[in-house]
Write a protein that holds these residues in place. Structure first.
Motif, PDB file in Angstrom:
ATOM      1  N   GLU A 187       0.830  -1.203   0.000  1.00  0.00           N
ATOM      2  CA  GLU A 187       0.000   0.000   0.000  1.00  0.00           C
ATOM      3  C   GLU A 187       0.869   1.259   0.000  1.00  0.00           C
ATOM      4  OE1 GLU A 187      -3.462   2.452   0.239  1.00  0.00           O
ATOM      5  OE2 GLU A 187      -2.998   0.440  -0.526  1.00  0.00           O
ATOM      6  N   GLU A 188       1.976   1.207   0.755  1.00  0.00           N
ATOM      7  CA  GLU A 188       2.885   2.357   0.787  1.00  0.00           C
ATOM      8  C   GLU A 188       3.485   2.598  -0.597  1.00  0.00           C
ATOM      9  OE1 GLU A 188       5.116   5.532   2.612  1.00  0.00           O
ATOM     10  OE2 GLU A 188       3.297   4.430   3.137  1.00  0.00           O
ATOM     11  N   LEU A 189       3.847   1.522  -1.297  1.00  0.00           N
ATOM     12  CA  LEU A 189       4.441   1.690  -2.627  1.00  0.00           C
ATOM     13  C   LEU A 189       3.406   2.220  -3.611  1.00  0.00           C
ATOM     14  CD1 LEU A 189       6.829   1.364  -4.525  1.00  0.00           C
ATOM     15  CD2 LEU A 189       6.108  -1.012  -4.907  1.00  0.00           C
ATOM     16  N   ARG A 190       2.151   1.761  -3.487  1.00  0.00           N
ATOM     17  CA  ARG A 190       1.123   2.258  -4.399  1.00  0.00           C
ATOM     18  C   ARG A 190       0.956   3.767  -4.274  1.00  0.00           C
ATOM     19  NH1 ARG A 190      -3.927   3.915  -4.471  1.00  0.00           N
ATOM     20  NH2 ARG A 190      -4.149   3.737  -2.199  1.00  0.00           N
ATOM     21  N   LEU A 191       0.881   4.258  -3.056  1.00  0.00           N
ATOM     22  CA  LEU A 191       0.734   5.701  -2.845  1.00  0.00           C
ATOM     23  C   LEU A 191       1.998   6.453  -3.251  1.00  0.00           C
ATOM     24  CD1 LEU A 191      -1.058   5.572   0.622  1.00  0.00           C
ATOM     25  CD2 LEU A 191      -2.077   6.295  -1.551  1.00  0.00           C
ATOM     26  N   ALA A 192       3.145   5.857  -2.999  1.00  0.00           N
ATOM     27  CA  ALA A 192       4.408   6.519  -3.343  1.00  0.00           C
ATOM     28  C   ALA A 192       4.568   6.655  -4.848  1.00  0.00           C
ATOM     29  CB  ALA A 192       5.581   5.748  -2.750  1.00  0.00           C
ATOM     30  N   GLU A 193       4.057   5.688  -5.614  1.00  0.00           N
ATOM     31  CA  GLU A 193       4.191   5.757  -7.072  1.00  0.00           C
ATOM     32  C   GLU A 193       3.307   6.845  -7.667  1.00  0.00           C
ATOM     33  OE1 GLU A 193       3.426   1.712  -8.113  1.00  0.00           O
ATOM     34  OE2 GLU A 193       5.570   1.239  -8.323  1.00  0.00           O
ATOM     35  N   VAL A 194       2.292   7.251  -6.925  1.00  0.00           N
ATOM     36  CA  VAL A 194       1.481   8.383  -7.377  1.00  0.00           C
ATOM     37  C   VAL A 194       2.237   9.693  -7.107  1.00  0.00           C
ATOM     38  CG1 VAL A 194      -0.682   9.628  -7.091  1.00  0.00           C
ATOM     39  CG2 VAL A 194      -0.665   7.127  -7.002  1.00  0.00           C
ATOM     40  N   TRP A 195       2.777   9.814  -5.931  1.00  0.00           N
ATOM     41  CA  TRP A 195       3.489  11.054  -5.560  1.00  0.00           C
ATOM     42  C   TRP A 195       4.840  11.150  -6.248  1.00  0.00           C
ATOM     43  CZ3 TRP A 195       2.285  15.574  -4.016  1.00  0.00           C
ATOM     44  CH2 TRP A 195       3.185  16.418  -3.358  1.00  0.00           C
ATOM     45  N   ARG A 196       5.587  10.048  -6.293  1.00  0.00           N
ATOM     46  CA  ARG A 196       6.828   9.895  -7.043  1.00  0.00           C
ATOM     47  C   ARG A 196       7.894  10.932  -6.676  1.00  0.00           C
ATOM     48  NH1 ARG A 196       6.778   5.910 -10.277  1.00  0.00           N
ATOM     49  NH2 ARG A 196       8.817   6.483 -11.093  1.00  0.00           N
ATOM     50  N   THR A 197       8.329  10.864  -5.428  1.00  0.00           N
ATOM     51  CA  THR A 197       9.544  11.588  -5.023  1.00  0.00           C
ATOM     52  C   THR A 197      10.548  10.558  -4.533  1.00  0.00           C
ATOM     53  OG1 THR A 197       8.696  11.908  -2.776  1.00  0.00           O
ATOM     54  CG2 THR A 197       8.328  13.690  -4.367  1.00  0.00           C
ATOM     55  N   PRO A 198      11.841  10.848  -4.622  1.00  0.00           N
ATOM     56  CA  PRO A 198      12.845   9.848  -4.241  1.00  0.00           C
ATOM     57  C   PRO A 198      12.674   9.319  -2.830  1.00  0.00           C
ATOM     58  CG  PRO A 198      13.886  11.637  -5.438  1.00  0.00           C
ATOM     59  CD  PRO A 198      12.466  12.048  -5.220  1.00  0.00           C
ATOM     60  N   ARG A 199      12.375  10.204  -1.894  1.00  0.00           N
ATOM     61  CA  ARG A 199      12.305   9.731  -0.508  1.00  0.00           C
ATOM     62  C   ARG A 199      11.125   8.800  -0.286  1.00  0.00           C
ATOM     63  NH1 ARG A 199      12.232  14.299   3.724  1.00  0.00           N
ATOM     64  NH2 ARG A 199      11.186  15.469   2.070  1.00  0.00           N
ATOM     65  N   LEU A 229       9.297   7.128  -2.532  1.00  0.00           N
ATOM     66  CA  LEU A 229       9.399   5.927  -3.348  1.00  0.00           C
ATOM     67  C   LEU A 229      10.510   5.015  -2.846  1.00  0.00           C
ATOM     68  CD1 LEU A 229       8.228   4.479  -5.784  1.00  0.00           C
ATOM     69  CD2 LEU A 229       9.823   5.741  -7.247  1.00  0.00           C
ATOM     70  N   GLY A 230      11.657   5.611  -2.467  1.00  0.00           N
ATOM     71  CA  GLY A 230      12.774   4.805  -1.977  1.00  0.00           C
ATOM     72  C   GLY A 230      12.442   4.097  -0.680  1.00  0.00           C
ATOM     73  N   ARG A 231      11.775   4.807   0.239  1.00  0.00           N
ATOM     74  CA  ARG A 231      11.381   4.176   1.504  1.00  0.00           C
ATOM     75  C   ARG A 231      10.456   2.997   1.251  1.00  0.00           C
ATOM     76  NH1 ARG A 231      10.555   9.595   4.092  1.00  0.00           N
ATOM     77  NH2 ARG A 231       8.437   9.445   3.296  1.00  0.00           N
ATOM     78  N   GLU A 291      19.121   3.013  -5.705  1.00  0.00           N
ATOM     79  CA  GLU A 291      19.298   3.854  -6.894  1.00  0.00           C
ATOM     80  C   GLU A 291      18.346   5.047  -6.874  1.00  0.00           C
ATOM     81  OE1 GLU A 291      21.787   3.479  -8.933  1.00  0.00           O
ATOM     82  OE2 GLU A 291      22.376   1.802  -7.637  1.00  0.00           O
ATOM     83  N   VAL A 292      17.108   4.832  -6.443  1.00  0.00           N
ATOM     84  CA  VAL A 292      16.136   5.931  -6.396  1.00  0.00           C
ATOM     85  C   VAL A 292      16.555   6.971  -5.369  1.00  0.00           C
ATOM     86  CG1 VAL A 292      13.765   6.520  -5.750  1.00  0.00           C
ATOM     87  CG2 VAL A 292      14.201   4.573  -7.247  1.00  0.00           C
ATOM     88  N   LEU A 293      16.998   6.506  -4.212  1.00  0.00           N
ATOM     89  CA  LEU A 293      17.348   7.434  -3.147  1.00  0.00           C
ATOM     90  C   LEU A 293      18.626   8.208  -3.442  1.00  0.00           C
ATOM     91  CD1 LEU A 293      16.368   5.241  -0.074  1.00  0.00           C
ATOM     92  CD2 LEU A 293      15.377   7.458  -0.673  1.00  0.00           C
ATOM     93  N   ARG A 294      19.471   7.712  -4.314  1.00  0.00           N
ATOM     94  CA  ARG A 294      20.664   8.480  -4.687  1.00  0.00           C
ATOM     95  C   ARG A 294      20.288   9.782  -5.397  1.00  0.00           C
ATOM     96  NH1 ARG A 294      25.267   5.703  -3.774  1.00  0.00           N
ATOM     97  NH2 ARG A 294      25.218   3.424  -3.869  1.00  0.00           N
ATOM     98  N   GLU A 295      19.077   9.832  -5.946  1.00  0.00           N
ATOM     99  CA  GLU A 295      18.635  11.041  -6.649  1.00  0.00           C
ATOM    100  C   GLU A 295      17.984  12.054  -5.722  1.00  0.00           C
ATOM    101  OE1 GLU A 295      15.991   9.711  -9.653  1.00  0.00           O
ATOM    102  OE2 GLU A 295      17.466   8.419 -10.648  1.00  0.00           O
ATOM    103  N   GLY A 296      17.765  11.678  -4.468  1.00  0.00           N
ATOM    104  CA  GLY A 296      17.093  12.580  -3.535  1.00  0.00           C
ATOM    105  C   GLY A 296      18.070  13.215  -2.565  1.00  0.00           C
ATOM    106  N   PRO A 297      17.551  13.853  -1.515  1.00  0.00           N
ATOM    107  CA  PRO A 297      18.409  14.476  -0.504  1.00  0.00           C
ATOM    108  C   PRO A 297      19.292  13.445   0.181  1.00  0.00           C
ATOM    109  CG  PRO A 297      16.115  15.174  -0.259  1.00  0.00           C
ATOM    110  CD  PRO A 297      16.117  14.052  -1.241  1.00  0.00           C
ATOM    111  N   ALA A 298      20.476  13.885   0.557  1.00  0.00           N
ATOM    112  CA  ALA A 298      21.443  12.975   1.178  1.00  0.00           C
ATOM    113  C   ALA A 298      21.120  12.808   2.651  1.00  0.00           C
ATOM    114  CB  ALA A 298      22.858  13.509   0.994  1.00  0.00           C
TER     115      ALA A 298
END
Length: 1012
Positions: A831-843, A845-847, A870-877
């Motif tokens: 469920e978390e991934l489904r919602l994250a794929e709508v919002w689509r930010t590195p943090r 989606l990566g979580r 790989e996804v989280l490498r594109e977001g904040p460190a």
């Protein structure tokens, strides 16, 4: 201190007087004139000389002149000769001479000569005479003429005439001295100098053998080189000591009220009385000028008017530039730099030809002119008096070249003789004169704070501007004083409402309900609609923060009727109502439904601020992607905004930008919004903006900034009522403490809140999530799961289903895995991934990918955790990438690929080391050890060891910016800047700010870590 002790450093004079006495005994007399300022010990010296003369067999005649003698002929001489003077009045004049004041009386000099021959010479025939006349400056004119005539006949008589005379620079010019009409060879003149600091210190240590060096130095300064003042001060201190006897004291007080029995202020008053009324007025005007800025609030500054005096001297009366060029003060009030540097107190620098002395001279000249204006006297005489008193020791030059009283206690004693009314009038004159000369507003306001009512518009403007400067410098108590004083001035209702709003805002900062009465008064005042809206917004915010949200909403609805002709302002108030009711998280949903319904408002009628709030609701409800949300927010920002509505738009845009991982953009929006709000106004966006700022630091894993936030402190215990509940700063502080492995501190912070009584707000929901993080880290996954699920339940009740606020599903899935319930964990992760794929930010989606990979396991689980990395490498460190690296390494190790597991685990260790994420570093190191690998070396020092915030702040400091400038630029507390610089200094191995540019350069290839 006895009279003998007051003769310190008078040995040369005593020897001269002893030699003169012996010479007189041999038949060769003279006149010795002892001159000196008030309190320099003239009388004690004269008495000592008289006692010595008596031991030589000389007959001693004494007289002390008083001001009452000036109108009585021969008063001093009668006091000196006594019965002999009465006999002289009865002696026939001879040759037609008459007595003084009688018809046909001879010239006064002839009569003085006859008295000399008949009386003094007769007495000298029987024994050598020592004639002591004290304070001859107060003698009547006839007696002074007699003494002058006597001096002409002493060289062949056994008579020593010793006279003391007060000679001191006063504003009113004194008459000629006694020796003015005598040839230099007939008089021996000695001027008594003030006590030296060493001699004064010796006397203090004799009175108080156990006194600390600091107390000795203070007593020396308060004594001002005057035996009179020092003796009175030491007597007071001895009388007030424990047990009634001399005892070492901790410190010298700054006010005469702390002295008993008060001999010191009495001595200062006597000193002023001797100087005359005009000099006393100048002395007190100078004291008023010194205390003007410092008295606004306790402890604000020690020398507040230096910059004001300096800047007032920048141009002459004709507007031409002086010898100094003004320098703009640093942001934040010129705070000290990390290495101890301090901008010039007067805000001035030398001009190109390098004449700093001219600057000091000009400042002294301006000070003399201001004091002269206050006392209504000649400025040239004031300048001379300031110089003379500095030479005497009552004044001393400070670092800016300005004369000041040698000690605050001396200054207070000078002022003690003035009534409060005269002080207020003097402060008003000082404020007017400094204002006319263009002095710094903080200095002018400092005098206005003590002055009587000015009834001029500039007075309110100065007080409000100075209050704003004090707020920027973090001195809110001084700002409150200035604003309270501003309310004493007459002003229009709109202006008064503005001052009340600003004052109420500051008073509410001290206590949630502290300024509500001020704000209520501001709302009730008549005025313009925009003034009314500002007051209503401030009052509503204050009520909400004190736990009275329903009252705030009722007030907004009631007062909205006064704005029927201003629909734009009504929309602003409705945006406020939405934010007020955001504590219940239902208003955004209702706003969204009205907009989506067939009869909903059009975007134009909603206003940009409320449209932005709807975007925010759609984001939390899982109805919109981060890309769409960002685009819509940016479009709203491009439209012109009303200044009253702009903070709502900017603040909401910053929230959405932060959720969308546009951290730099969110930071810029926060700065713009804070600038738009200004330093005073209570506003519902203040807390939102502060929340975003701390969330940005947390997203960057900047734990030092998170923990330095003053709002992250534990709540005050014992406060009645439920209170406002935990803030976002508390949530992020708990998580930061967990990540830095300070679990006991995190537990104490969590225990400070009773979430059963806290408001049902999204801040409370996030704090539930943070408590779950803590419980999971302390090995209690069951309790942690309860917190995560309760957080989710509360958010779902308000249709806030997305994890942009608090990723509770991630935490709950991890707890269920720890409790051996993988199927339930998998459902949450999906469920978390489904919602994250709508919002689509590195943090987000990566979580989601990471926790789904952990719940799935096997080869697919490895693919998911690898994709999360790989996804989280594109977001904040932040720490999300470290967690993903740990999960991926753990999965690889579990599948038997230990050598492949070492690479992500080593990277996790290095990143955790860099960020200070102790908990994750410990986990990663443990996994490396279990896999048989040695711990990878990570940089603990050098530029590579700096966090992102430490590098940013250190870089600005290396460019030459002060701590205050950096704090203003980044909208941080100055303490936060200092904390980061301290950590950067330690990691870089340096001690001074000047070493930063070199230390921040990258290390050369092949150099060991930490050599940057």
């Amino acid at each position: 201190m006895s009279p003998v002790e007051s003769l310190s450093e008078r040995g040369d004079v005593l020897r001269m007087l002893a030699a003169s006495a012996e010479r007189a005994c041999g038949g060769s007399g003279r006149l010795v004139l002892l001159r000196g300022a008030t309190g320099t010990g003239r009388t004690a010296l004269l008495e000592a000389a008289a006692e010595h003369a008596a031991t030589l067999g000389m007959r001693v005649l004494r007289a002390r002149c008083t001001p009452e003698d000036t109108g009585k002929d021969w008063a001093a001489l009668r006091r000196l000769l006594g019965e002999e003077m009465d006999f002289a009045d009865d002696v026939p004049a001879g040759e037609g001479d008459a007595g003084p004041g009688e018809p046909g009386a001879p010239h006064p000099r002839a009569y003085a000569t006859r008295l000399w021959r008949l009386l003094l010479r007769r007495q000298a025939d029987s024994a050598p005479l020592f004639v002591a006349v004290d304070d001859v400056h107060a003698a009547d004119p006839a007696s002074r003429r007699w003494l002058t005539e006597a001096a002409r006949h002493l060289d062949r008589l056994p008579v020593l005439l010793v006279v003391t005379e007060r000679r001191q620079y006063d504003i009113e010019r004194s008459g000629a001295g006694l020796a003015h009409a005598l040839p230099p060879d007939l008089v021996r003149t000695h001027t008594l100098a003030p006590l030296s600091p060493d001699a004064a210190a010796e006397l203090v240590r004799a009175a108080f053998p156990g006194a600390e060096p600091g107390l000795v130095a203070d007593c020396v300064r308060a004594g001002a080189g005057s035996p009179l003042l020092l003796r009175a001060l030491l007597d007071d201190l001895a009388s007030g000591s424990a047990g009634g006897g001399p005892a070492p004291l901790a410190a010298l007080p700054d006010t005469c009220a702390a002295l008993y029995p008060g001999g010191y202020p009495d001595a200062v008053s006597w000193w002023l009385a001797c100087a005359g009324g005009t000099t006393s007025a100048v002395a007190r005007a100078l004291a008023v000028l010194e205390t003007g800025g410092a008295g606004a609030a306790p402890g604000t500054r020690t020398a507040p008017d230096a910059r004001g005096i300096a800047e007032a001297g920048g141009t002459g009366e004709d507007g031409e530039a002086g010898a100094c060029a003004p320098r703009a003060p640093a942001a934040g009030g010129g705070a000290p730099a990390a290495d101890g540097g301090m901008p010039a107190a007067d805000g001035w620098v030398p001009v190109a030809d390098g004449r700093p002395a001219a600057c000091a001279a000009e400042r002294r000249e301006v000070r003399a002119q201001v004091v002269a204006r206050m006392a209504q006297v000649d400025a040239a005489r004031v300048a001379g008096w300031l110089t003379a008193m500095t030479r005497l020791g009552l004044l001393r030059q400070d670092a800016d070249g300005l004369p000041r009283y040698a000690h605050p206690l001396l200054r207070d004693a000078v002022l003690s003789g003035w009534t409060s009314g005269r002080r207020r009038a003097a402060h008003r004159t000082a404020a007017e004169e400094l204002m006319r000369r263009g002095a710094d507003v903080s200095v002018v306001a400092g005098h206005l704070a003590h002055a009587s009512v000015v009834a001029e518009p500039w007075a309110v403007d100065v007080l409000v501007q100075a209050a704003a400067a004090e707020v920027r410098a973090g001195r809110t108590r001084a700002a409150v004083t200035f604003l309270r004083r501003a309310l004493d001035e007459p002003m229009a209702p709109g202006s008064r409402a503005g001052v009340l709003v600003q004052l109420g805002s500051l008073e509410c900062a001290e206590h949630p309900a502290g300024g509500i009465a001020r704000l209520t008064e501001a709302v009730r005042l008549p005025g313009g609609p925009r003034d009314l809206v500002r007051a209503m917004v401030a009052l509503a915010t204050a009520l909400a923060r004190s736990g009275e949200t329903p009252a705030a909403l009722r007030m907004l609805r009631t007062e909205e009727t006064r704005l029927a002709d201003h629909p734009d302002l009504i929309r602003t108030l409705r945006a406020v109502a939405v934010l007020m009711s955001d504590h219940e998280l239902g208003a955004l949903r209702e706003e969204y439904r009205r907009r989506r319904g067939p009869d909903g408002d059009s975007p134009d009628l909603l206003g940009a601020a409320r449209q932005a709030l709807i975007v925010r609701y759609e984001a939390t409800a899982g109805l919109i992607s981060s890309e769409d949300a960002t685009a819509r927010i940016r479009g709203l920002l491009e439209e012109p905004a009303d200044p009253l509505a702009e903070p709502f738009l900017l603040g909401t845009a910053a929230v959405v930008a932060q959720w969308a991982d546009e951290l730099d953009e969110a930071e810029r929006l926060v700065r713009r919004a804070l600038d738009a709000l200004g330093p005073f106004l209570l506003h519902p966006m203040h807390h939102v903006l502060l929340d975003v700022r701390v969330d940005l630091a947390a997203a960057r894993a900047d734990f030092a900034t998170v923990l330095a936030d003053p709002r992250a402190r534990p709540p005050v215990t014992g406060r009645p009522g439920p209170g406002p509940g935990p803030a976002s700063a508390h949530t992020q502080a708990v998580i930061a403490l967990v990540e830095t492995d300070r679990l006991e501190e995190a537990a104490r912070l969590v225990d400070g809140f009773d979430l059963r009584t806290a408001p049902d707000s999204w801040r409370t929901h996030r704090f539930l999530y943070a408590r779950g993080v803590l419980r999971a880290a302390t090995g209690d996954p069951a309790a942690a799961l309860d917190d995560f699920l309760e957080c989710g339940r509360r958010q779902a009740a308000h249709e806030a289903v997305r994890s942009v606020v608090a990723p509770w599903r991630v935490g709950a899935a991890e707890c269920r895995l720890a409790l051996g319930r993988p199927r339930e964990a998998l459902a949450l992760a999906e469920e978390e991934l489904r919602l994250a794929e709508v919002w689509r930010t590195p943090r987000t989606l990566g979580r989601a990918l990471r926790v789904l990979g952990e719940a799935t396991g096997g080869r697919r689980g490895l693919d998911l955790t690898g994709r999360a990395v790989e996804v989280l490498r594109e977001g904040p460190a932040g720490t999300e990438l470290i967690s993903a690296l740990v999960s991926h390494g753990r999965g690889l190790a579990a599948s038997g690929e230990r050598s492949r597991a070492r690479e992500p685990l080593r990277e996790a260790v290095e990143r955790a080391e860099r960020l200070g994420a102790v908990r994750l570093r410990t986990v990663a190191e443990g996994l490396l050890h279990e896999g048989g690998a040695r711990r990878a070396g990570t940089p603990r020092t050098g530029p590579a060891a700096l966090t992102a915030s430490e590098r940013r702040i250190a870089g600005l400091a290396a460019e030459g910016r002060t701590n205050a400038e950096i704090a203003a630029l980044l909208h941080l507390a100055r303490r936060t800047v200092e904390t980061h610089l301290t950590a950067a200094y330690r990691k870089l191995g340096i001690r001074r700010r000047t070493q930063l540019p070199t230390a921040l350069r990258p290390a050369p290839p092949g150099a060991p870590a930490g050599t940057g």
